[in-house]
Scaffold this motif. Structure first.
Motif, PDB file in Angstrom:
ATOM      1  N   VAL B 218       0.874  -1.174   0.000  1.00  0.00           N
ATOM      2  CA  VAL B 218       0.000   0.000   0.000  1.00  0.00           C
ATOM      3  C   VAL B 218       0.908   1.220   0.000  1.00  0.00           C
ATOM      4  CG1 VAL B 218      -1.777   1.291   1.213  1.00  0.00           C
ATOM      5  CG2 VAL B 218      -1.831  -1.213   1.215  1.00  0.00           C
ATOM      6  N   LEU B 219       0.860   1.934  -1.107  1.00  0.00           N
ATOM      7  CA  LEU B 219       1.730   3.103  -1.254  1.00  0.00           C
ATOM      8  C   LEU B 219       0.890   4.366  -1.178  1.00  0.00           C
ATOM      9  CD1 LEU B 219       4.440   4.456  -1.933  1.00  0.00           C
ATOM     10  CD2 LEU B 219       3.998   3.971  -4.341  1.00  0.00           C
ATOM     11  N   GLN B 220       1.163   5.190  -0.205  1.00  0.00           N
ATOM     12  CA  GLN B 220       0.444   6.448  -0.061  1.00  0.00           C
ATOM     13  C   GLN B 220       1.375   7.582  -0.440  1.00  0.00           C
ATOM     14  OE1 GLN B 220      -0.378   5.727   3.987  1.00  0.00           O
ATOM     15  NE2 GLN B 220      -2.223   4.546   3.584  1.00  0.00           N
ATOM     16  N   THR B 246       3.346  -1.192   4.108  1.00  0.00           N
ATOM     17  CA  THR B 246       2.560   0.036   4.186  1.00  0.00           C
ATOM     18  C   THR B 246       3.512   1.221   4.137  1.00  0.00           C
ATOM     19  OG1 THR B 246       0.973  -1.163   5.547  1.00  0.00           O
ATOM     20  CG2 THR B 246       0.787   1.239   5.513  1.00  0.00           C
ATOM     21  N   LEU B 247       3.503   1.912   3.015  1.00  0.00           N
ATOM     22  CA  LEU B 247       4.493   2.960   2.778  1.00  0.00           C
ATOM     23  C   LEU B 247       3.789   4.307   2.705  1.00  0.00           C
ATOM     24  CD1 LEU B 247       6.156   0.916  -0.087  1.00  0.00           C
ATOM     25  CD2 LEU B 247       6.922   1.002   2.289  1.00  0.00           C
ATOM     26  N   THR B 248       3.937   5.084   3.746  1.00  0.00           N
ATOM     27  CA  THR B 248       3.247   6.367   3.820  1.00  0.00           C
ATOM     28  C   THR B 248       4.254   7.487   3.618  1.00  0.00           C
ATOM     29  OG1 THR B 248       1.708   5.411   5.404  1.00  0.00           O
ATOM     30  CG2 THR B 248       1.777   7.809   5.265  1.00  0.00           C
ATOM     31  N   LEU B 249       4.130   8.153   2.478  1.00  0.00           N
ATOM     32  CA  LEU B 249       5.091   9.208   2.177  1.00  0.00           C
ATOM     33  C   LEU B 249       4.512  10.595   2.415  1.00  0.00           C
ATOM     34  CD1 LEU B 249       6.720   7.705  -1.025  1.00  0.00           C
ATOM     35  CD2 LEU B 249       7.396   7.458   1.345  1.00  0.00           C
ATOM     36  N   GLY B 250       3.301  10.648   2.944  1.00  0.00           N
ATOM     37  CA  GLY B 250       2.780  11.961   3.279  1.00  0.00           C
ATOM     38  C   GLY B 250       1.278  12.057   3.180  1.00  0.00           C
ATOM     39  N   CYS B 269       2.713 -13.989   8.810  1.00  0.00           N
ATOM     40  CA  CYS B 269       2.426 -12.621   8.416  1.00  0.00           C
ATOM     41  C   CYS B 269       3.647 -11.756   8.711  1.00  0.00           C
ATOM     42  CB  CYS B 269       1.228 -12.082   9.190  1.00  0.00           C
ATOM     43  SG  CYS B 269       0.905 -10.347   8.852  1.00  0.00           S
ATOM     44  N   ALA B 270       4.109 -11.047   7.685  1.00  0.00           N
ATOM     45  CA  ALA B 270       5.159 -10.049   7.894  1.00  0.00           C
ATOM     46  C   ALA B 270       4.548  -8.688   7.603  1.00  0.00           C
ATOM     47  CB  ALA B 270       6.345 -10.326   6.969  1.00  0.00           C
ATOM     48  N   MET B 271       4.593  -7.822   8.575  1.00  0.00           N
ATOM     49  CA  MET B 271       4.059  -6.472   8.373  1.00  0.00           C
ATOM     50  C   MET B 271       5.230  -5.500   8.381  1.00  0.00           C
ATOM     51  SD  MET B 271       0.720  -5.747  10.705  1.00  0.00           S
ATOM     52  CE  MET B 271      -0.849  -6.564  10.382  1.00  0.00           C
ATOM     53  N   LYS B 272       5.424  -4.846   7.239  1.00  0.00           N
ATOM     54  CA  LYS B 272       6.474  -3.831   7.191  1.00  0.00           C
ATOM     55  C   LYS B 272       5.822  -2.483   6.965  1.00  0.00           C
ATOM     56  CE  LYS B 272       9.635  -7.106   6.889  1.00  0.00           C
ATOM     57  NZ  LYS B 272      10.404  -7.534   8.008  1.00  0.00           N
ATOM     58  N   GLY B 273       6.344  -1.492   7.610  1.00  0.00           N
ATOM     59  CA  GLY B 273       5.804  -0.154   7.424  1.00  0.00           C
ATOM     60  C   GLY B 273       6.903   0.876   7.401  1.00  0.00           C
ATOM     61  N   LEU B 274       6.710   1.885   6.565  1.00  0.00           N
ATOM     62  CA  LEU B 274       7.616   3.032   6.547  1.00  0.00           C
ATOM     63  C   LEU B 274       6.750   4.273   6.482  1.00  0.00           C
ATOM     64  CD1 LEU B 274      10.448   4.348   6.200  1.00  0.00           C
ATOM     65  CD2 LEU B 274      10.127   4.093   3.740  1.00  0.00           C
ATOM     66  N   TYR B 275       6.963   5.192   7.386  1.00  0.00           N
ATOM     67  CA  TYR B 275       6.192   6.423   7.303  1.00  0.00           C
ATOM     68  C   TYR B 275       7.089   7.634   7.429  1.00  0.00           C
ATOM     69  CZ  TYR B 275       6.057   5.295  12.353  1.00  0.00           C
ATOM     70  OH  TYR B 275       6.376   4.919  13.633  1.00  0.00           O
ATOM     71  N   LEU B 276       6.796   8.596   6.582  1.00  0.00           N
ATOM     72  CA  LEU B 276       7.552   9.842   6.567  1.00  0.00           C
ATOM     73  C   LEU B 276       6.592  10.990   6.842  1.00  0.00           C
ATOM     74  CD1 LEU B 276      10.018  11.665   5.835  1.00  0.00           C
ATOM     75  CD2 LEU B 276       9.262  11.523   3.458  1.00  0.00           C
ATOM     76  N   GLY B 277       6.815  11.706   7.917  1.00  0.00           N
ATOM     77  CA  GLY B 277       5.992  12.871   8.227  1.00  0.00           C
ATOM     78  C   GLY B 277       6.805  14.140   8.065  1.00  0.00           C
ATOM     79  N   THR B 278       6.252  15.103   7.370  1.00  0.00           N
ATOM     80  CA  THR B 278       6.905  16.409   7.262  1.00  0.00           C
ATOM     81  C   THR B 278       5.855  17.466   7.587  1.00  0.00           C
ATOM     82  OG1 THR B 278       6.378  16.589   4.918  1.00  0.00           O
ATOM     83  CG2 THR B 278       8.503  15.614   5.457  1.00  0.00           C
ATOM     84  N   GLY B 279       6.270  18.715   7.661  1.00  0.00           N
ATOM     85  CA  GLY B 279       5.324  19.804   7.904  1.00  0.00           C
ATOM     86  C   GLY B 279       4.504  19.540   9.152  1.00  0.00           C
ATOM     87  N   GLU B 280       3.192  19.600   8.993  1.00  0.00           N
ATOM     88  CA  GLU B 280       2.307  19.412  10.142  1.00  0.00           C
ATOM     89  C   GLU B 280       1.551  18.086  10.036  1.00  0.00           C
ATOM     90  OE1 GLU B 280       0.527  22.765  11.809  1.00  0.00           O
ATOM     91  OE2 GLU B 280       2.598  23.459  11.757  1.00  0.00           O
ATOM     92  N   GLU B 281       2.062  17.183   9.239  1.00  0.00           N
ATOM     93  CA  GLU B 281       1.323  15.946   8.964  1.00  0.00           C
ATOM     94  C   GLU B 281       1.145  15.080  10.211  1.00  0.00           C
ATOM     95  OE1 GLU B 281       2.822  15.584   4.342  1.00  0.00           O
ATOM     96  OE2 GLU B 281       3.788  14.360   5.856  1.00  0.00           O
ATOM     97  N   GLU B 417      12.877  12.355  -2.339  1.00  0.00           N
ATOM     98  CA  GLU B 417      12.360  13.565  -2.985  1.00  0.00           C
ATOM     99  C   GLU B 417      11.395  14.316  -2.043  1.00  0.00           C
ATOM    100  OE1 GLU B 417      10.653  12.604  -6.865  1.00  0.00           O
ATOM    101  OE2 GLU B 417       9.118  14.095  -6.369  1.00  0.00           O
ATOM    102  N   ARG B 418      10.532  13.569  -1.383  1.00  0.00           N
ATOM    103  CA  ARG B 418       9.594  14.185  -0.431  1.00  0.00           C
ATOM    104  C   ARG B 418      10.332  14.852   0.710  1.00  0.00           C
ATOM    105  NH1 ARG B 418       3.617  12.630  -0.599  1.00  0.00           N
ATOM    106  NH2 ARG B 418       3.534  12.346  -2.844  1.00  0.00           N
ATOM    107  N   LEU B 419      11.337  14.154   1.201  1.00  0.00           N
ATOM    108  CA  LEU B 419      12.103  14.675   2.323  1.00  0.00           C
ATOM    109  C   LEU B 419      12.822  15.957   1.913  1.00  0.00           C
ATOM    110  CD1 LEU B 419      12.802  13.875   5.249  1.00  0.00           C
ATOM    111  CD2 LEU B 419      14.870  12.836   4.351  1.00  0.00           C
ATOM    112  N   GLU B 420      13.368  15.928   0.729  1.00  0.00           N
ATOM    113  CA  GLU B 420      14.117  17.091   0.242  1.00  0.00           C
ATOM    114  C   GLU B 420      13.176  18.261   0.002  1.00  0.00           C
ATOM    115  OE1 GLU B 420      17.171  18.248  -3.361  1.00  0.00           O
ATOM    116  OE2 GLU B 420      16.324  16.248  -3.279  1.00  0.00           O
ATOM    117  N   ARG B 421      12.023  17.954  -0.613  1.00  0.00           N
ATOM    118  CA  ARG B 421      11.077  19.004  -0.940  1.00  0.00           C
ATOM    119  C   ARG B 421      10.548  19.689   0.322  1.00  0.00           C
ATOM    120  NH1 ARG B 421       6.859  16.808  -4.908  1.00  0.00           N
ATOM    121  NH2 ARG B 421       5.824  16.214  -3.012  1.00  0.00           N
ATOM    122  N   ALA B 422      10.419  18.904   1.370  1.00  0.00           N
ATOM    123  CA  ALA B 422       9.938  19.486   2.626  1.00  0.00           C
ATOM    124  C   ALA B 422      10.984  20.454   3.185  1.00  0.00           C
ATOM    125  CB  ALA B 422       9.637  18.383   3.624  1.00  0.00           C
ATOM    126  N   GLY B 423      12.204  20.377   2.648  1.00  0.00           N
ATOM    127  CA  GLY B 423      13.272  21.259   3.111  1.00  0.00           C
ATOM    128  C   GLY B 423      13.547  21.057   4.583  1.00  0.00           C
TER     129      GLY B 423
END
Lengths: 250, 426
Positions: B218-220, B246-250, B269-281, B417-423
């Motif tokens: 699941v790519l967000q 579960t890949l949450t990029l923002g 069951c293997a559950m992998k998750g990565l989440y990136l929060g920037t700004g006020e997310e 790219e998301r991380l960079e764009r968030a500055g």
């Protein structure tokens, strides 16, 4: 090439370097020897810009420029390289990616074109042969799970790739058996040239059989207490550091 | 329930009344509506929603997306680019978009609204009453997909859910059935066509048959004004394997619920998750792995990177039922905080009712290693690049578990790219 004057530095509250004066000309190899706690690694850290050390007094000029005012990456781009005593492990970043990013940053600073993946590969393969580095280490995370010897080879491999002008070797011999020591020293000697200078920090004389210095300095309690030719290292080996410390006492 | 949440519930109920009929989905809609009317939107007094305020979501006057939306073909094609090795099946604002290439070479994919038998299968794994957003999804569902994996040849299915209409809410439902012995990867890819305020409330029901092996990605990657509620309800039969990524990029607001029940011996069951929060997310991951029979294994790894003033929530529940002897369960939730204002509330929760089990869990919160940063800088790498490299390296472990290397590369690039764009690579 490097001009150190009255250098004082501390780590936390402890004053470790208490007035170092040292001048290293182009093409010269200087060795720094001294007992544990004498300030050898602090000196190396100050030169490469490790943030945990604070310079309280004195100056370091590198090719006439104020080295202490430069950020660590700018020092590297200007040709300073420190081979670390304990290279850090960085999970998730492959050695290959890291070395390419590093080399291209240095090349860009020197006004050279960046290398593409193919060109990089052929350069790095050639250098890997010199330090007899196993190929699979390139695809692994930086230093992660490397043996002590592999970490040191990786340091020298970086040195060979980046072709710095001034190298600081911080106890590069520690933890190496005699065969690994020979390989690593051979890698370092590849870089010896009239344009390059080195500061070789070591606890033991053994490394200096392979990397033969022009000048040997003895560091004790944050000061250089004696300087001499390569025979000084042999004398130290024979008589121990107590001899120097006794001699330096008032 | 606060007045604002009540008003939002009533608005959603009104939308259900206005929504066009969606053929065979009538029963799902009716059951969903009833459940949602009873439950409404939860407030922070409920333990499951303690750190996650729904007020920002409730303040928006959501609408039903129009059936035919004028979307630029070029932006659709860009969003649905087949980067993952197969032609995607595209949905816009929750409805299947015909007239695009899609489904070629993939497993069997049918649009729900056009399928005669699929609707009757919905709602068994994700029950309307199990979660407020599942009820809401049922009440307003217009379309979705039924994906069937059969046979031993690996299948790859890529579903793109594109958001187009400002202030619209979409409620897609996906049913994934991995037939016994089948293997494959299903990518559910949420993307914004433009920066819009949109609510995607997706429910995925996943059945992994005996000896089947399924990777669910699941790519967000929506825009920073998007709201996302994602619910995955899975069941794994004997010797089946389900790996979720579960890949949450923002997104302004993201809430993911994963509930997986291991019902056959030897299931994994293997559950992998990565989440990136920037700004006020705000990014909230709630997971629940339920070991109900013996000899099952679960392995959960969620990694969080939080920058700016973003907030992360992780609650990982692992339940080992009295019969589930010889269970092996591991859970870990390391987090990287990139700023002083970022926040993570992490709560692993192991509930073990069997005595012969091997279980472990842990969560960690840290910052970039200054020694590693110095090492990279001492080799001429710019301080910002060094930080980005280390952050990407932290995420690498989750990406490495993705079934296709090209997918790991593409997601890794998006992440950077998301991380960079968030500055906000600090």
């Amino acid at each position: 090439m490097l001009e150190i004057k009255n250098l004082h530095a501390r780590a936390g509250d402890a004053l470790i370097l208490k007035g170092i004066d040292l001048s290293i000309g182009a093409g010269e190899v200087h060795a720094i020897m001294g007992p544990n706690g004498s300030g050898k690694s602090t000196l190396a850290g100050v030169l490469s810009g490790r943030p945990s050390f604070e310079v309280t007094e004195g100056s370091v000029l590198y090719r006439g420029e104020d080295l202490l005012a430069m950020e660590p990456e700018d020092r590297a781009r200007a040709g300073i390289f420190q081979a670390f005593q304990y290279p850090v492990e960085i999970p998730g970043v492959t050695n290959n990616y890291f070395l390419k990013a590093s080399l291209n940053a240095i090349r860009t600073a020197r006004g050279e074109d960046e290398l593409d993946a193919m060109d990089f590969l052929s350069v790095v393969r050639e250098k890997m042969k010199i330090v007899e580095m196993p190929k699979d280490l390139m695809g692994r995370s930086i230093n992660e799970g490397f043996s002590g010897g592999e970490k040191k080879r990786n340091e020298v491999l970086q040195m060979l790739l980046l072709e710095p002008s001034f190298m600081v070797l911080d106890e590069t011999d520690s933890g190496l058996d005699i065969d690994a020591l020979r390989v690593v020293a051979n890698g370092v000697n590849h870089l010896r040239s009239p344009e390059r200078s080195m500061l070789v920090i070591t606890h033991y004389q053994r490394l200096l059989d392979y990397i033969v210095p022009d000048v040997v300095h003895v560091l004790s309690e944050g000061r250089i207490v004696r300087s001499g030719g390569k025979e000084l290292a042999l004398e130290l080996e024979e008589k121990g550091y107590g001899w120097i410390e006794g001699a330096a006492a008032p | 329930m606060s007045r604002i949440l009540e008003e939002a519930r009533d608005r959603f109920l009104a939308l259900a009344g206005e929504a066009p009929p969606a053929g065979g989905l009538a029963l799902l809609r009716e059951v969903g509506l009833e459940a949602f009317a009873e439950q409404g939107l939860p407030d922070t007094k409920q333990e499951e929603w303690r750190y996650t305020r729904l007020t920002p979501l409730a303040e928006i006057a959501w609408t039903n997306a129009p059936a035919a939306i004028g979307v630029k073909q070029s932006s659709l094609e860009a969003a649905a680019e087949p980067v993952f090795g197969c032609e995607p099946v595209v949905f816009v604002d929750g409805r299947h978009r015909a007239g695009l290439p899609g489904g070629a070479g993939a497993g069997e994919v049918a649009a729900l609204a056009e399928s005669a038998e699929a609707p009757a299968l919905l709602g068994t794994l994700a029950e309307a009453r199990s979660h407020p957003f599942v009820g809401l999804n049922g009440a307003l569902c217009q379309d979705g997909a039924r994906v069937t994996l059969r046979g031993e040849a690996p299948c790859l299915v890529h579903l793109v859910f594109a958001e187009a209409t400002e202030a619209a809410a979409s409620h897609p439902r996906v049913l994934i059935e991995a037939a016994p012995g089948s293997r494959g990867t299903v990518i559910v890819d949420h993307v914004s066509l433009e920066e819009t305020t949109h609510l995607a409330n997706a429910v995925l029901e996943v059945e992994v048959g005996a000896n089947a092996s399924l990777d669910l990605v699941v790519l967000q990657r929506q825009g920073k004004r998007s709201f996302h509620a994602g619910h995955v309800a899975g069941r794994v039969e004997r010797d089946g394997r389900l790996r979720t990524h579960t890949l949450t990029l923002g997104g302004a607001f993201v809430r993911n619920d994963l509930v997986v029940t291991l019902v056959g011996e030897g299931a994994e069951c293997a559950m992998k998750g990565l989440y990136l929060g920037t700004g006020e997310e705000l990014i909230d991951n709630h997971t629940w792995i339920d070991h109900s029979v013996p000899q099952c294994r679960s392995d959960e790894l969620y990694k969080g990177v939080l920058a700016g003033r973003s907030q992360g929530v992780f609650r990982g529940r692992v339940v080992v039922r009295p019969d589930a002897q010889k269970t092996e369960a591991q859970q870990s939730n390391p987090n990287l905080l990139l700023s002083d204002d970022a926040e993570i509330d992490s709560k692993p929760q192991l509930e073990i009712y069997a005595d012969d089990v091997k279980c472990s869990h842990g969560s960690a919160i840290g910052r970039l290693d200054p020694e590693a940063l110095f090492y990279l800088r001492s080799r001429g790498i710019d301080v910002d690049e060094a930080r980005a490299l280390l952050t990407r390296g932290f995420a690498g472990e989750v990406l490495a578990a993705l079934p296709e290397p090209t997918l790991a590369e593409a997601v890794g690039a998006l992440f950077s790219e998301r991380l960079e764009r968030a500055g906000e690579s600090p």
